[in-house]
Enzyme design. Structure first.
Site, short mmCIF file in Angstrom:
data_model
loop_
_atom_site.label_atom_id
_atom_site.label_comp_id
_atom_site.label_asym_id
_atom_site.label_seq_id
_atom_site.Cartn_x
_atom_site.Cartn_y
_atom_site.Cartn_z
N LYS A 1 -7.99 7.51 28.65
CA LYS A 1 -6.64 8.52 28.20
C LYS A 1 -6.35 8.25 26.65
O LYS A 1 -6.07 9.29 26.04
CB LYS A 1 -5.40 8.62 28.77
CG LYS A 1 -5.69 9.04 30.54
CD LYS A 1 -4.40 8.92 31.28
CE LYS A 1 -4.59 9.50 32.60
NZ LYS A 1 -3.44 9.51 33.39
N ASP B 1 0.46 15.17 32.62
CA ASP B 1 1.14 14.09 33.66
C ASP B 1 2.49 14.02 33.55
O ASP B 1 3.07 14.08 34.68
CB ASP B 1 0.59 12.45 33.12
CG ASP B 1 -0.78 12.07 33.60
OD1 ASP B 1 -1.08 12.93 34.74
OD2 ASP B 1 -1.56 11.46 32.92
N ARG C 1 7.00 -6.44 32.71
CA ARG C 1 6.66 -7.85 32.79
C ARG C 1 6.29 -8.00 31.46
O ARG C 1 6.81 -9.25 30.95
CB ARG C 1 5.33 -8.01 33.65
CG ARG C 1 4.70 -9.31 33.40
CD ARG C 1 3.36 -9.50 34.56
NE ARG C 1 2.24 -8.59 34.03
CZ ARG C 1 1.28 -8.64 34.62
NH1 ARG C 1 0.92 -9.58 35.44
NH2 ARG C 1 0.37 -7.53 34.15
#
Ligand code: ATR
Length: 270
Positions: free
Chosen positions: A65, A101, A152
């Site tokens: 992408k 999206d 994270r």
């Protein structure tokens, strides 16, 4: 006869051929939609082949992408803001990049949680990959008041944080701290996906009126959504994001905005 398809690596698991094939048939359009497994080394030559074969456009999935974003001749505003392209339209050999999206992410909320108020909403987003970027951009466009991102790898969340002063970054170890004021909790990470670890998040302090949205759709009911349901929260599954992003791509190529019906949902989940 219009040729469309998908590029990615891998692509075998993709539901997009099924979705687009279903709509081509339903709307009586002559066309094909085929998945092509193209490695990163062969990306440019692979795309040239599709253009040479007369493709009208294609979807892009992992890991291309961002690379396709750089190869496009033209980009729409959403693709520019997200920095990634998941849909290309080919016109006279030129590639126009879009990002559907964002629409898919928002439309899924509108359909599944019509009571959710975007304006001034406080949202906690877990993850900071491409899906998180699309979600955050969409939420800001829709009027969210504050977005807390927790990933994270903190640096990746901070890069998304540069999109707006409304974004606050939270340390991974403090991921439960944003729950108290959240109107919406969204998991954009791969945690909870089949074959991956589950997201370790205690929902005890989550605001009682909050919605919980997991963009993972395999399994449809992730451990996060299961926990949320058991605690009485309204949940939004990830399948709608996939289906709605596909609608906008279909419209861009064929000029018809297709509808998501129950038969299609059942096929995709089957
Ligand atoms: P996409 O672009 O599809 O969102 P991605 O860029 O690979 O995919 O992002 C996956 C997300 O899942 C990231 O936020 C990733 O966290 P890191 O940025 O720290 O890699 C998150 N993720 C994957 N495995 C994880 C794990 N074991 N614990 C926590 N987060 C994890």
């Amino acid at each position: 006869m219009s040729k469309t398809g998908l590029i990615g690596h891998p692509v075998a698991q993709s539901k997009s051929p099924l979705i687009h094939g279903y709509w081509l048939k339903k709307y009586g359009l002559e066309g094909t939609y085929e998945a092509h497994d193209i490695t990163p080394e062969n990306l440019e030559s692979g795309i040239r082949k599709l253009i040479g074969a007369g493709y009208k456009g294609f979807n892009i999935t992992v890991p291309h992408k961002e690379a396709v974003f750089k190869l496009c001749d033209e980009l729409d505003d959403t693709a520019k803001a997200v920095g990634a392209v998941n849909t290309v339209i080919i016109e006279n050999g030129r590639m126009k990049g879009m990002n559907t999206d964002v629409f898919g992410f928002l439309e899924n909320i509108r359909q599944e949680a019509p009571g959710f108020e975007f304006k001034n909403a406080v949202v906690e987003v877990i993850g900071a990959g491409g899906a998180a970027r699309a979600a955050v951009f969409g939420l800001l466009e829709a009027g969210a008041g504050k977005i807390v991102i927790c990933n994270r790898t903190r640096e990746k969340a901070e890069i998304i944080g540069q999109m707006s002063p409304k974004i606050q970054v939270l340390d991974w170890n403090h991921r439960e701290n944003g729950l108290k004021n959240a109107d919406l909790l969204v998991n954009t990470s791969i945690l909870g996906m089949e074959g991956q670890k589950t997201l370790d998040l205690n929902l005890k302090t989550l605001k009682k009126s909050a919605y919980v949205y997991d963009i993972v759709y395999k399994p449809l009911e992730t451990p996060l959504l299961k926990d949320a349901k058991a605690l009485g929260y309204e949940v939004i599954t990830g399948i709608g994001m996939l289906l709605h992003q596909a609608r906008l791509a279909f419209k861009a190529w064929h000029g018809v905005m297709p509808e998501v019906d129950e038969a299609l949902k059942a096929k995709v989940l089957g």
